[in-house]
Design a protein around this motif. Structure first.
Motif, short mmCIF file in Angstrom:
data_model
loop_
_atom_site.label_atom_id
_atom_site.label_comp_id
_atom_site.label_asym_id
_atom_site.label_seq_id
_atom_site.Cartn_x
_atom_site.Cartn_y
_atom_site.Cartn_z
N ARG A 1 3.64 30.92 -3.53
CA ARG A 1 4.65 31.47 -4.44
C ARG A 1 5.97 30.74 -4.20
NH1 ARG A 1 3.81 37.27 -6.23
NH2 ARG A 1 6.07 37.17 -6.31
N ALA A 2 6.65 30.39 -5.28
CA ALA A 2 7.94 29.70 -5.17
C ALA A 2 9.00 30.60 -4.54
CB ALA A 2 8.39 29.22 -6.55
N ASP A 3 8.85 31.92 -4.69
CA ASP A 3 9.84 32.84 -4.13
C ASP A 3 9.61 33.14 -2.65
OD1 ASP A 3 7.67 34.60 -4.11
OD2 ASP A 3 8.50 35.95 -5.62
N GLY A 4 8.55 32.54 -2.06
CA GLY A 4 8.28 32.71 -0.64
C GLY A 4 7.51 33.96 -0.29
N ALA A 5 7.24 34.82 -1.26
CA ALA A 5 6.47 36.04 -1.00
C ALA A 5 5.03 35.67 -0.69
CB ALA A 5 6.54 36.97 -2.21
N PRO A 6 4.33 36.53 0.03
CA PRO A 6 2.92 36.24 0.33
C PRO A 6 2.07 36.18 -0.94
CG PRO A 6 3.74 38.06 1.70
CD PRO A 6 4.78 37.76 0.67
N MET A 7 1.07 35.30 -0.93
CA MET A 7 0.13 35.19 -2.05
C MET A 7 -0.83 36.38 -2.02
SD MET A 7 0.38 32.36 -3.98
CE MET A 7 -1.24 31.80 -4.51
N THR A 8 -1.21 36.83 -3.20
CA THR A 8 -2.19 37.90 -3.33
C THR A 8 -3.44 37.35 -4.00
OG1 THR A 8 -1.43 38.58 -5.52
CG2 THR A 8 -0.33 39.61 -3.61
N VAL A 9 -4.50 38.13 -3.98
CA VAL A 9 -5.73 37.75 -4.69
C VAL A 9 -5.43 37.61 -6.18
CG1 VAL A 9 -8.04 38.53 -5.31
CG2 VAL A 9 -7.22 38.81 -2.97
#
Length: 166
Positions: free
Chosen positions: A41-49
């Protein structure tokens, strides 16, 4: 341009428009090729399924139209994970202070493998403190690089996922 470069060129604008960054595109062989797209993610948040599924749907549609891979293949979309590959110059800046393994295309002072603490980038050179002393590698000479799974890296990853504490 090789197949992975062409695929990256096809998918990157769409993936970025969705709010993600392409970390790596890789094709591995076998009886049926696997096209692996690693994104974050460009916002740095963790990726989800769900993030991976969204990217997969978008990329599948693009690749169906462009058809850069002639034979049948399996598409895999994933996040880089904790001990992620370092594929962009900005990765070496972002993960300065963490341990990494690097392999160079051409030997530097008789060595091709380096393991040590990333020190960032200076004048376009990736800097690593190794047990044998400091090493400076041209980015284009890096064949592969990845973070080493350490307690510090795990702790930093957990802190990022938890977000700022109030």
């Amino acid at each position: 341009m090789d197949a992975t470069g062409r695929i990256e060129q096809i998918i990157t604008p769409s993936v970025e428009a969705m709010g993600y960054e392409v970390v790596r595109v890789q094709i591995s062989g076998g009886q049926r090729s696997v096209l692996q797209i690693m994104a974050e993610r460009a916002d740095g948040a963790p990726m989800t399924v769900e993030d991976c599924a969204d990217i997969s749907r978008s990329v599948s549609a693009l690749l169906d139209v462009e058809d850069p891979i002639r034979e049948a293949y399996t598409l895999e979309v994933s996040s880089p994970g904790i001990d992620r590959p370092l594929t962009r110059l900005k990765d070496f800046e972002r993960f300065a202070g963490f341990e990494a393994r690097l392999e160079s295309r051409m030997a530097i002072d008789g060595r091709k493998r380096f393991k040590g603490m990333l020190k960032g980038v200076e004048h376009g050179l990736v800097c690593v403190d190794t047990e044998q002393g400091p090493a400076r590698l041209e980015f284009d000479n890096i064949l592969r690089a990845k973070l080493v799974l350490t307690d510090e890296l795990i702790r930093a990853s957990q802190e990022q996922q938890e977000g700022p504490q109030n």
